[in-house]
Structures are given as structure tokens and as C-alpha cells.
Design a protein around this motif. Sequence first.
Motif, PDB file in Angstrom:
ATOM      1  N   LEU A  82       0.856  -1.180   0.000  1.00 58.99           N
ATOM      2  CA  LEU A  82       0.000   0.000   0.000  1.00 58.99           C
ATOM      3  C   LEU A  82       0.891   1.228   0.000  1.00 58.99           C
ATOM      4  N   THR A  83       0.729   2.034  -1.029  1.00 54.93           N
ATOM      5  CA  THR A  83       1.535   3.250  -1.168  1.00 54.93           C
ATOM      6  C   THR A  83       0.623   4.458  -1.085  1.00 54.93           C
ATOM      7  N   VAL A  84       0.940   5.352  -0.160  1.00 56.25           N
ATOM      8  CA  VAL A  84       0.177   6.586   0.020  1.00 56.25           C
ATOM      9  C   VAL A  84       1.049   7.762  -0.400  1.00 56.25           C
ATOM     10  N   HIS A  85       0.417   8.871  -0.733  1.00 54.55           N
ATOM     11  CA  HIS A  85       1.163  10.068  -1.117  1.00 54.55           C
ATOM     12  C   HIS A  85       1.528  10.897   0.100  1.00 54.55           C
ATOM     13  N   LEU A  86       2.771  11.307   0.141  1.00 55.49           N
ATOM     14  CA  LEU A  86       3.212  12.211   1.207  1.00 55.49           C
ATOM     15  C   LEU A  86       2.338  13.460   1.221  1.00 55.49           C
ATOM     16  N   GLU A  87       1.987  13.958   0.037  1.00 59.27           N
ATOM     17  CA  GLU A  87       1.223  15.201  -0.077  1.00 59.27           C
ATOM     18  C   GLU A  87      -0.191  15.064   0.486  1.00 59.27           C
ATOM     19  N   ALA A  88      -0.685  13.826   0.609  1.00 56.29           N
ATOM     20  CA  ALA A  88      -2.057  13.594   1.083  1.00 56.29           C
ATOM     21  C   ALA A  88      -2.089  13.007   2.487  1.00 56.29           C
ATOM     22  N   SER A  89      -0.937  12.922   3.140  1.00 56.89           N
ATOM     23  CA  SER A  89      -0.840  12.221   4.422  1.00 56.89           C
ATOM     24  C   SER A  89      -0.192  13.101   5.488  1.00 56.89           C
ATOM     25  N   PRO A  90      -0.979  13.922   6.174  1.00 57.74           N
ATOM     26  CA  PRO A  90      -0.403  14.812   7.180  1.00 57.74           C
ATOM     27  C   PRO A  90       0.156  14.078   8.391  1.00 57.74           C
ATOM     28  N   HIS A  91      -0.304  12.845   8.631  1.00 57.09           N
ATOM     29  CA  HIS A  91       0.182  12.043   9.757  1.00 57.09           C
ATOM     30  C   HIS A  91       0.864  10.795   9.201  1.00 57.09           C
ATOM     31  N   LEU A  92       1.917  11.029   8.422  1.00 58.23           N
ATOM     32  CA  LEU A  92       2.540   9.964   7.643  1.00 58.23           C
ATOM     33  C   LEU A  92       3.114   8.856   8.523  1.00 58.23           C
ATOM     34  N   HIS A  93       3.757   9.203   9.626  1.00 53.91           N
ATOM     35  CA  HIS A  93       4.332   8.205  10.525  1.00 53.91           C
ATOM     36  C   HIS A  93       3.263   7.224  10.988  1.00 53.91           C
ATOM     37  N   ARG A  94       2.130   7.753  11.412  1.00 55.19           N
ATOM     38  CA  ARG A  94       1.028   6.919  11.886  1.00 55.19           C
ATOM     39  C   ARG A  94       0.472   6.045  10.752  1.00 55.19           C
ATOM     40  N   THR A  95       0.342   6.626   9.577  1.00 52.06           N
ATOM     41  CA  THR A  95      -0.202   5.890   8.434  1.00 52.06           C
ATOM     42  C   THR A  95       0.698   4.729   8.033  1.00 52.06           C
ATOM     43  N   LEU A  96       2.005   4.961   7.993  1.00 50.81           N
ATOM     44  CA  LEU A  96       2.942   3.891   7.648  1.00 50.81           C
ATOM     45  C   LEU A  96       2.927   2.784   8.707  1.00 50.81           C
ATOM     46  N   LEU A 104       7.861   5.448  -4.079  1.00 50.20           N
ATOM     47  CA  LEU A 104       7.420   5.574  -5.461  1.00 50.20           C
ATOM     48  C   LEU A 104       7.626   7.009  -5.916  1.00 50.20           C
ATOM     49  N   LEU A 105       8.449   7.196  -6.927  1.00 49.55           N
ATOM     50  CA  LEU A 105       8.660   8.524  -7.508  1.00 49.55           C
ATOM     51  C   LEU A 105       7.790   8.661  -8.742  1.00 49.55           C
ATOM     52  N   MET A 106       6.888   9.643  -8.720  1.00 54.76           N
ATOM     53  CA  MET A 106       6.078   9.914  -9.909  1.00 54.76           C
ATOM     54  C   MET A 106       6.947  10.623 -10.943  1.00 54.76           C
ATOM     55  N   SER A 107       7.027  10.031 -12.119  1.00 55.09           N
ATOM     56  CA  SER A 107       7.811  10.628 -13.205  1.00 55.09           C
ATOM     57  C   SER A 107       6.917  11.293 -14.235  1.00 55.09           C
ATOM     58  N   VAL A 108       5.634  11.412 -13.893  1.00 54.34           N
ATOM     59  CA  VAL A 108       4.667  12.271 -14.587  1.00 54.34           C
ATOM     60  C   VAL A 108       3.785  12.860 -13.488  1.00 54.34           C
ATOM     61  N   ASN A 109       2.981  13.847 -13.833  1.00 57.16           N
ATOM     62  CA  ASN A 109       2.026  14.355 -12.855  1.00 57.16           C
ATOM     63  C   ASN A 109       0.881  13.358 -12.734  1.00 57.16           C
ATOM     64  N   GLY A 131       0.137  -5.914   7.737  1.00 56.85           N
ATOM     65  CA  GLY A 131       0.908  -6.950   7.069  1.00 56.85           C
ATOM     66  C   GLY A 131       1.248  -6.642   5.623  1.00 56.85           C
ATOM     67  N   CYS A 132       1.124  -5.390   5.226  1.00 52.78           N
ATOM     68  CA  CYS A 132       1.422  -4.975   3.846  1.00 52.78           C
ATOM     69  C   CYS A 132       2.773  -4.271   3.778  1.00 52.78           C
ATOM     70  N   ARG A 133       3.360  -4.275   2.602  1.00 54.68           N
ATOM     71  CA  ARG A 133       4.553  -3.487   2.335  1.00 54.68           C
ATOM     72  C   ARG A 133       4.148  -2.015   2.369  1.00 54.68           C
ATOM     73  N   ALA A 134       4.914  -1.189   3.082  1.00 54.02           N
ATOM     74  CA  ALA A 134       4.560   0.223   3.270  1.00 54.02           C
ATOM     75  C   ALA A 134       5.331   1.104   2.305  1.00 54.02           C
ATOM     76  N   GLY A 135       4.585   1.888   1.522  1.00 49.80           N
ATOM     77  CA  GLY A 135       5.220   2.760   0.542  1.00 49.80           C
ATOM     78  C   GLY A 135       4.732   4.194   0.629  1.00 49.80           C
ATOM     79  N   VAL A 136       5.596   5.105   0.206  1.00 47.09           N
ATOM     80  CA  VAL A 136       5.242   6.524   0.088  1.00 47.09           C
ATOM     81  C   VAL A 136       5.538   6.974  -1.328  1.00 47.09           C
ATOM     82  N   ALA A 137       4.594   7.687  -1.918  1.00 47.91           N
ATOM     83  CA  ALA A 137       4.770   8.246  -3.256  1.00 47.91           C
ATOM     84  C   ALA A 137       5.019   9.745  -3.164  1.00 47.91           C
ATOM     85  N   LEU A 138       5.861  10.231  -4.079  1.00 50.71           N
ATOM     86  CA  LEU A 138       6.166  11.656  -4.163  1.00 50.71           C
ATOM     87  C   LEU A 138       5.810  12.170  -5.551  1.00 50.71           C
ATOM     88  N   ASN A 139       5.094  13.280  -5.602  1.00 54.98           N
ATOM     89  CA  ASN A 139       4.819  13.929  -6.881  1.00 54.98           C
ATOM     90  C   ASN A 139       6.113  14.520  -7.457  1.00 54.98           C
TER      91      ASN A 139
END
Length: 223
Positions: free
Chosen positions: A88-102, A136-141, A109-117
Motif C-alpha cells: 500500500l503506497t500513500v502520497h506524502l502530499e495527502a498524508s499529514p500524519h505519515l508516521h502513523r499511516t505507515l 514511489l517517484l512519480m515521473s509524470v504528474n 501486514g502490507c509493504r509500506a510505501g510513500v509516493a512523491l509527486n
Amino acid sequence: MKYPLIAPSVLAADFANLQREVEMLNDSPADWIHVDVMDGVFVPNISFGLPVCEAIHRHARKPLDVHLMIMQPERYLEAFAKAGAASLTVHLEASPHLHRTLSQIRELGCRAGVALNPHTPVWLLENVLHQLDLVLLMSVNPGFGGQEFIEQTYRKTTELRRMLQSAGSAALIEIDGGVSNQNAGALVEAGATVLVAGSSVFKADSPAEAIGQLKSAGRQPVA
């Protein structure tokens, strides 16, 4: 494990024949199946949600790599884990409480990911590196398939690789957007370990063959 891993994005698949497309991926050299979830708020498009993820999982024999391009992703983590997400990959830009979300993703039991625009610097991940299984690095918008690859992604990938190495992190680096045989080798050389591909796979005459070619291109030394 030999890199790159290839994660075809079903956003570019034929939705009218989704079971057939998933079965094709099962028999292909693909490593993961990438599922892009869009809410029409965080990104200017709506893709699909839990019922489609569940349907894909019923037929998939490969891990589902679920990319949540949505606001308040923490509200849906448990549901997507139950729907079959291996990562499960969430966007840093959409996750104000990223530590808690990860932490929540890992508890499920899932692999924890963060995506960056594309505009988001990698140094913002500094305080959660120990919690990451992938970046996850977004290489397009984000929001639409078939966009042109953003060239600054090479530099950003190299910067992220150095940061992960300095922290002793084994997190995977995933690239999403405009990935093709023409840039796969350079991306892997820069540090990428997972390549997401949509249009370049599903619009090919033989998608399974295109996946194999992309994997081979990522393993070729760059001149």
C-alpha cells in the motif's frame, strides 16, 4: 532478487476484459500488478476502488501493488488490505500524519510505501526512512496515463538512492509514469528497482512480450 521488477499498471488495461488481462499478467514475466486508485480529489481523475481491486485479486497470482492517489488514505487502508493489497503506497502530499499511516500499513501486514509527486523533494522522507519498504517517484504528474516522462526523475532517483544507502535502508525505489524501453536502463542505473508501465505494455501488440523487453532493457548497461 534480480532487478528491475516490473509492475504493469492495470489502469491501461482493457476494463471490459479485465479478467483476461490479469490472467495474461499471471503468465507474463511481470513481478507485481500495479493498481492505481484515484478519487477525483487528490488527482483530477477517477479510476476504480475496492470492488475492482477485489476482482483483480480473485484472479491474480502475483502481488497487488496498490497505489492510493486519494485524500485521507488512512481511512481505507484496512479495506484495501482485505481486498488483497500486498503493498500500500500513500502520497506524502495527502498524508499529514505519515508516521502513523505507515505504522498502520505495516500492522496490516502490507509493504509500506510513500509516493512523491514530481515537485516534491526526497529529503522530506528523512524522518520516516526506517518505516519504508518502498518509495514511489512519480515521473509524470499523477492522474492520467500516457504522459511524457519528466527528465528530472533521473537526478531525483539518484538522490533518493544515496539517501537510502546513507540510512542503511533497503527500501525499493519505484518509478511510475512514462517508463519505456528507452529510459528503463538509465532509471535502473540511477537506482530504480521497480518499474511501473501502463501504456507501453497494454498498447503493445504482445503485452507479455513487451514486459519481457522492458525487463531486459532495464538490465542493459547504459552506454
